[in-house]
Design an enzyme around this catalytic site. Structure first.
Site, PDB file in Angstrom:
ATOM      1  N   ASP A 154       1.044  -1.229  -0.337  1.00 13.58           N
ATOM      2  CA  ASP A 154      -0.761  -0.244   0.096  1.00 13.58           C
ATOM      3  C   ASP A 154       0.503   1.406   0.268  1.00 13.58           C
ATOM      4  O   ASP A 154       1.986   1.795   1.118  1.00 13.58           O
ATOM      5  CB  ASP A 154      -0.678  -0.509   1.637  1.00 13.58           C
ATOM      6  CG  ASP A 154      -2.000   1.472   1.603  1.00 13.58           C
ATOM      7  OD1 ASP A 154      -2.194   1.605   0.250  1.00 13.58           O
ATOM      8  OD2 ASP A 154      -3.476   0.686   1.519  1.00 13.58           O
ATOM      9  N   HIS A 227      -9.921  -1.072  -7.374  1.00 10.78           N
ATOM     10  CA  HIS A 227      -9.269  -0.004  -6.412  1.00 10.78           C
ATOM     11  C   HIS A 227      -8.926   0.803  -7.121  1.00 10.78           C
ATOM     12  O   HIS A 227      -9.003   1.613  -6.941  1.00 10.78           O
ATOM     13  CB  HIS A 227      -9.351  -0.493  -5.342  1.00 10.78           C
ATOM     14  CG  HIS A 227      -8.047   0.517  -4.465  1.00 10.78           C
ATOM     15  ND1 HIS A 227      -9.276   1.137  -4.102  1.00 10.78           N
ATOM     16  CD2 HIS A 227      -7.107   1.253  -3.607  1.00 10.78           C
ATOM     17  CE1 HIS A 227      -9.008   2.508  -2.827  1.00 10.78           C
ATOM     18  NE2 HIS A 227      -7.485   2.099  -3.243  1.00 10.78           N
TER      19      HIS A 227
END
Ligand code: HEM
Length: 315
Positions: A154, A227
């Site tokens: 991330d 996403h």
């Protein structure tokens, strides 16, 4: 009183590097006028307090950002206001809901080790504890290889260097608040049992990246609902960025597994557009499947004024 700065205001450490530890402290300011006076006088002392705690282990790289919500801004500082500061905008569709939750002041404390974050949070509460109520408090940690708890790396596409600066900090468009930044936070809880029933390939289609390597799926392989497709926002032919510093948190004993989402941007509009794409969908209905496994339980929008602004409060 506030005058247009005759020098370039120094930003708070919005662009600080990712760290191993962080504390996210969200407070509401009590209604009594004394409470506001306490916070105001604390604003100009904050930098000194941070320096004192930072110096106990200078290598730990302690930073702290203070940011303020829309309603409390008027109570604390009056006019002028940051041009785009407003209450957190909710998005809702189907069973997906980006909720707004109470919060007047946000402290984003980061360092290489938790003890020094903990010490600063303690000292902050020592100073202003009587003037506030705690709405939410989260201790975040860096997980293996900068992964979130759903197992993906991330932060890869975060802007760096001068691009980060241009993305995160208010410029000439709001001259009295140059060097400030809009901060959007949301606390997400993951349904890890359900997520873990998915194959790695199915998870990769939801994120739009390979799980092990973090490499982006090809344009043909990446679905429009991914996403990393829905969070790409293009304006006037140019991709516009936000600066994220998500942190995992949780309590395995209680089955709590979360991601604390935090994003800085020179305008809240971009982050809100991403939220709309995720929750409502782009086009509506083409929503982010990550939300079938992740629930937003808090939501707040704050403005982090420049360090110069904070030091001048109360003068
Ligand atoms: C990218 C996870 C919430 C905006 C990513 C990536 C992961 C991830 C794994 C790919 C690696 C990277 O580039 O960082 C999560 C998780 C979330 C979450 C676990 C919470 C459940 C959000 C929210 C927003 C957002 C709420 C915006 C409002 C972005 C952006 C990118 C990204 C802008 C980069 C897209 C690109 O340029 O490729 N996220 N995210 N994320 N996410 Fe999230």
């Amino acid at each position: 009183t506030l005058n247009a700065p005759d020098h370039v205001p120094l930003p708070q450490p919005v662009l600080a590097p990712l760290t191993r530890a962080a504390i996210f402290l969200v407070l509401t300011v009590k209604p009594e006028p004394e409470s506001c006076a306490t916070i105001r006088s604390f604003c100009s002392d904050l930098a000194g307090l941070i320096r004192a705690v930072e110096f106990r282990d200078i290598d730990a790289g302690l930073t702290c950002i203070a940011a303020f919500g829309s309603e409390v801004w008027n109570r604390l500082f009056g006019d002028p206001r940051p041009a785009e500061l407003h209450p957190f905008r909710e998005f809702r569709r189907g069973n997906r809901h980006a909720v707004a939750t109470p919060g007047d002041v946000l402290f984003h404390i980061r360092a290489g080790r938790m003890d020094i974050c903990f010490e600063l949070a303690t000292q902050i509460m020592e100073r202003i504890g009587d003037a506030v109520s705690v709405a939410d408090e989260v201790q975040g940690f860096r997980y293996f290889e900068d992964r979130d708890l759903i197992g993906f790396v991330d932060g890869t596409e975060n802007p760096r260097g001068s691009v980060a600066l241009g993305a995160a900090l208010v410029g000439e468009e709001d001259a009295l608040f140059t060097g400030g930044s809009y901060v959007l936070v949301q606390k997400y809880l993951h349904d890890m049992k359900a997520w873990n029933t998915l194959s790695t390939e199915a998870q990769e289609l939801i994120i739009g990246r390979k799980k092990l390597s973090g490499i982006e799926l090809s344009d043909t392989a990446k679905p429009p609902s991914a996403h990393t497709a829905l969070t790409v926002v293009v304006e006037n032919g140019k991709e516009v960025k936000i600066l994220r510093d998500n942190m995992p948190f949780g309590q395995p004993g209680r089955g709590e597994f979360g991601t604390y989402f935090i994003a800085y941007c020179r305008t809240p509009r971009i982050t809100e557009l991403m939220l709309e794409n995720m929750f409502v969908g782009r086009p509506p209905g083409n929503y982010d499947r990550l939300l079938d496994f992740s629930k937003a339980v808090t939501g707040g929008l704050f403005f982090a004024p420049s360090a110069t602004f904070l030091e001048d409060v109360g003068e």
